[in-house]
Design a protein around this motif. Sequence first.
Motif, PDB file in Angstrom:
ATOM      1  N   LEU A  21      28.800  73.146   2.775  1.00 38.98           N
ATOM      2  CA  LEU A  21      30.195  73.302   2.357  1.00 38.98           C
ATOM      3  C   LEU A  21      30.759  71.992   1.803  1.00 38.98           C
ATOM      4  N   PHE A  22      30.391  70.867   2.413  1.00 39.39           N
ATOM      5  CA  PHE A  22      30.810  69.568   1.851  1.00 39.39           C
ATOM      6  C   PHE A  22      30.295  69.421   0.424  1.00 39.39           C
ATOM      7  N   ALA A  23      29.040  69.800   0.222  1.00 40.22           N
ATOM      8  CA  ALA A  23      28.445  69.698  -1.114  1.00 40.22           C
ATOM      9  C   ALA A  23      29.146  70.628  -2.100  1.00 40.22           C
ATOM     10  N   GLU A  24      29.495  71.826  -1.644  1.00 42.38           N
ATOM     11  CA  GLU A  24      30.205  72.774  -2.503  1.00 42.38           C
ATOM     12  C   GLU A  24      31.514  72.177  -3.003  1.00 42.38           C
ATOM     13  N   HIS A  25      32.262  71.558  -2.101  1.00 39.11           N
ATOM     14  CA  HIS A  25      33.568  71.002  -2.469  1.00 39.11           C
ATOM     15  C   HIS A  25      33.438  69.911  -3.532  1.00 39.11           C
ATOM     16  N   GLN A  26      32.349  69.159  -3.473  1.00 41.61           N
ATOM     17  CA  GLN A  26      32.125  68.119  -4.467  1.00 41.61           C
ATOM     18  C   GLN A  26      31.651  68.713  -5.796  1.00 41.61           C
ATOM     19  N   LEU A  27      30.727  69.648  -5.685  1.00 41.67           N
ATOM     20  CA  LEU A  27      30.077  70.180  -6.888  1.00 41.67           C
ATOM     21  C   LEU A  27      31.006  71.018  -7.736  1.00 41.67           C
ATOM     22  N   TYR A  28      31.778  71.913  -7.118  1.00 39.83           N
ATOM     23  CA  TYR A  28      32.519  72.913  -7.888  1.00 39.83           C
ATOM     24  C   TYR A  28      33.544  72.257  -8.805  1.00 39.83           C
ATOM     25  N   SER A  29      34.317  71.330  -8.271  1.00 42.78           N
ATOM     26  CA  SER A  29      35.348  70.708  -9.107  1.00 42.78           C
ATOM     27  C   SER A  29      34.727  69.906 -10.242  1.00 42.78           C
ATOM     28  N   ARG A  30      33.593  69.257  -9.962  1.00 41.43           N
ATOM     29  CA  ARG A  30      32.934  68.464 -11.001  1.00 41.43           C
ATOM     30  C   ARG A  30      32.403  69.359 -12.118  1.00 41.43           C
ATOM     31  N   VAL A  31      31.762  70.467 -11.734  1.00 42.52           N
ATOM     32  CA  VAL A  31      31.210  71.376 -12.740  1.00 42.52           C
ATOM     33  C   VAL A  31      32.325  72.061 -13.518  1.00 42.52           C
ATOM     34  N   LEU A  32      33.374  72.487 -12.835  1.00 42.29           N
ATOM     35  CA  LEU A  32      34.479  73.156 -13.526  1.00 42.29           C
ATOM     36  C   LEU A  32      35.126  72.218 -14.534  1.00 42.29           C
ATOM     37  N   ALA A  33      35.327  70.967 -14.142  1.00 37.55           N
ATOM     38  CA  ALA A  33      35.927  69.995 -15.063  1.00 37.55           C
ATOM     39  C   ALA A  33      35.056  69.808 -16.307  1.00 37.55           C
ATOM     40  N   LYS A  34      33.756  69.697 -16.096  1.00 36.93           N
ATOM     41  CA  LYS A  34      32.845  69.539 -17.234  1.00 36.93           C
ATOM     42  C   LYS A  34      32.835  70.788 -18.100  1.00 36.93           C
ATOM     43  N   PHE A  35      32.887  71.946 -17.449  1.00 39.35           N
ATOM     44  CA  PHE A  35      32.851  73.209 -18.179  1.00 39.35           C
ATOM     45  C   PHE A  35      34.058  73.371 -19.094  1.00 39.35           C
ATOM     46  N   VAL A  36      35.256  73.122 -18.579  1.00 37.21           N
ATOM     47  CA  VAL A  36      36.446  73.345 -19.402  1.00 37.21           C
ATOM     48  C   VAL A  36      36.589  72.281 -20.481  1.00 37.21           C
ATOM     49  N   ALA A  37      35.952  71.110 -20.279  1.00 37.03           N
ATOM     50  CA  ALA A  37      36.064  70.030 -21.264  1.00 37.03           C
ATOM     51  C   ALA A  37      35.020  70.127 -22.370  1.00 37.03           C
ATOM     52  N   ARG A  38      34.103  71.082 -22.253  1.00 39.60           N
ATOM     53  CA  ARG A  38      33.001  71.125 -23.212  1.00 39.60           C
ATOM     54  C   ARG A  38      33.475  71.433 -24.617  1.00 39.60           C
ATOM     55  N   GLY A  39      34.653  72.077 -24.757  1.00 39.63           N
ATOM     56  CA  GLY A  39      35.169  72.402 -26.075  1.00 39.63           C
ATOM     57  C   GLY A  39      35.546  71.192 -26.900  1.00 39.63           C
ATOM     58  N   SER A  40      35.597  70.017 -26.277  1.00 45.17           N
ATOM     59  CA  SER A  40      35.845  68.783 -27.027  1.00 45.17           C
ATOM     60  C   SER A  40      34.626  67.874 -27.030  1.00 45.17           C
ATOM     61  N   ASP A  41      33.503  68.393 -26.559  1.00 44.69           N
ATOM     62  CA  ASP A  41      32.261  67.621 -26.496  1.00 44.69           C
ATOM     63  C   ASP A  41      31.441  67.893 -27.752  1.00 44.69           C
ATOM     64  N   PRO A  42      31.297  66.903 -28.640  1.00 45.50           N
ATOM     65  CA  PRO A  42      30.582  67.158 -29.897  1.00 45.50           C
ATOM     66  C   PRO A  42      29.122  67.546 -29.687  1.00 45.50           C
ATOM     67  N   VAL A  43      28.507  67.063 -28.620  1.00 43.74           N
ATOM     68  CA  VAL A  43      27.106  67.419 -28.362  1.00 43.74           C
ATOM     69  C   VAL A  43      26.992  68.908 -28.047  1.00 43.74           C
ATOM     70  N   TRP A  44      27.885  69.411 -27.190  1.00 40.36           N
ATOM     71  CA  TRP A  44      27.857  70.828 -26.841  1.00 40.36           C
ATOM     72  C   TRP A  44      28.195  71.699 -28.049  1.00 40.36           C
ATOM     73  N   LEU A  45      29.191  71.280 -28.832  1.00 37.77           N
ATOM     74  CA  LEU A  45      29.589  72.048 -30.002  1.00 37.77           C
ATOM     75  C   LEU A  45      28.471  72.075 -31.053  1.00 37.77           C
ATOM     76  N   LEU A  46      27.808  70.943 -31.232  1.00 30.69           N
ATOM     77  CA  LEU A  46      26.684  70.912 -32.171  1.00 30.69           C
ATOM     78  C   LEU A  46      25.573  71.843 -31.707  1.00 30.69           C
ATOM     79  N   ASP A  47      25.271  71.842 -30.419  1.00 28.92           N
ATOM     80  CA  ASP A  47      24.224  72.728 -29.902  1.00 28.92           C
ATOM     81  C   ASP A  47      24.577  74.200 -30.146  1.00 28.92           C
ATOM     82  N   LYS A  48      25.855  74.552 -29.984  1.00 28.38           N
ATOM     83  CA  LYS A  48      26.281  75.925 -30.247  1.00 28.38           C
ATOM     84  C   LYS A  48      26.067  76.284 -31.718  1.00 28.38           C
ATOM     85  N   CYS A  49      26.492  75.390 -32.606  1.00 22.49           N
ATOM     86  CA  CYS A  49      26.324  75.647 -34.045  1.00 22.49           C
ATOM     87  C   CYS A  49      24.849  75.700 -34.417  1.00 22.49           C
ATOM     88  N   ARG A  50      24.071  74.817 -33.825  1.00 21.40           N
ATOM     89  CA  ARG A  50      22.636  74.776 -34.116  1.00 21.40           C
ATOM     90  C   ARG A  50      21.969  76.093 -33.739  1.00 21.40           C
TER      91      ARG A  50
END
Length: 313
Positions: free
Chosen positions: A173-202
Amino acid sequence: MADRTPVAVFISGSGTNMAALLYASRAADCPYEVVLVLSNNPDASGLKLAEAEGVATFCLPHQGIPRAEHDALMEAQVLASGAQVIALAGYMRILSPEFTGRWEGRMLNIHPSLLPKYKGLHTHDRAIEAGDSHGGCSVHLVTAELDDGPILGQTPVAIIPGDTGDTLAGRVLFAEHQLYSRVLAKFVARGSDPVWLLDKCRALAAALPQVEERESHGAPGWRVGGKYFAYFNDQHHGTDHIAVLVKTSGPDELAALVEQDPDVWFRPAYYGASGWAGLILNRADVDWEHVADWLRRSWTAVAPRRLAAMMEF
């Protein structure tokens, strides 16, 4: 922080993972905001916590309501809140295929095992009984298949000699609390990540026939029959846009697209004179089917006639 992604969180109990997401969102640089907490259980203590922290809540017991109807009623509240992403945090209801389909790619879940191991319940006991060296947790995208969506992040947690399911669960449960917020933050920010956007277009460009990727003036581009049909544009020439450049029928159509929807289209420097249009990718709610359609149209415009004719069938 401006332009934070609104998130709705579904819970059924104490909501400790919801609380972890909520408190992480209070950081000034967090890219998401928890705007609504929902539950199917009126006794869920997480609802009181959310209310105390000033977050809107909604509860609808599921007893006596068909599953798809209950999901739709919950979804109506999510849509009214403006949430763009759903985070399941200890929500103990299996969701209907209709609901998961509507939120495909926009709904996350945290599961207390190292998926694909131990889907479902009693994950810690099963890991101990199997003699595993580690249990852990996974954050994944939700699909109609239980605990089966693409994995976005994992944290292993060592199994200590003498562990029970309960003692291991406490550390996971300690690990869950650390992991979820970190992954969610990265997930919602991917729309401004040029690497992720390039991979989608590719990936979308590569799905078209006989496509070759080649750089042009330092930017990735895609060709068919030796001619470019798309370029990736990462804030070039002083713009704030990350975009894919596609061919239109000419400057008139380009001008009409920009006038009709300037939040989606722009006239790129140099390329715009030849009728190339910039389809903006670093914005909320990108319709990737729309992007794929324009890549297909642009490919058709430059492909050899024989090859383009094959795409019509």
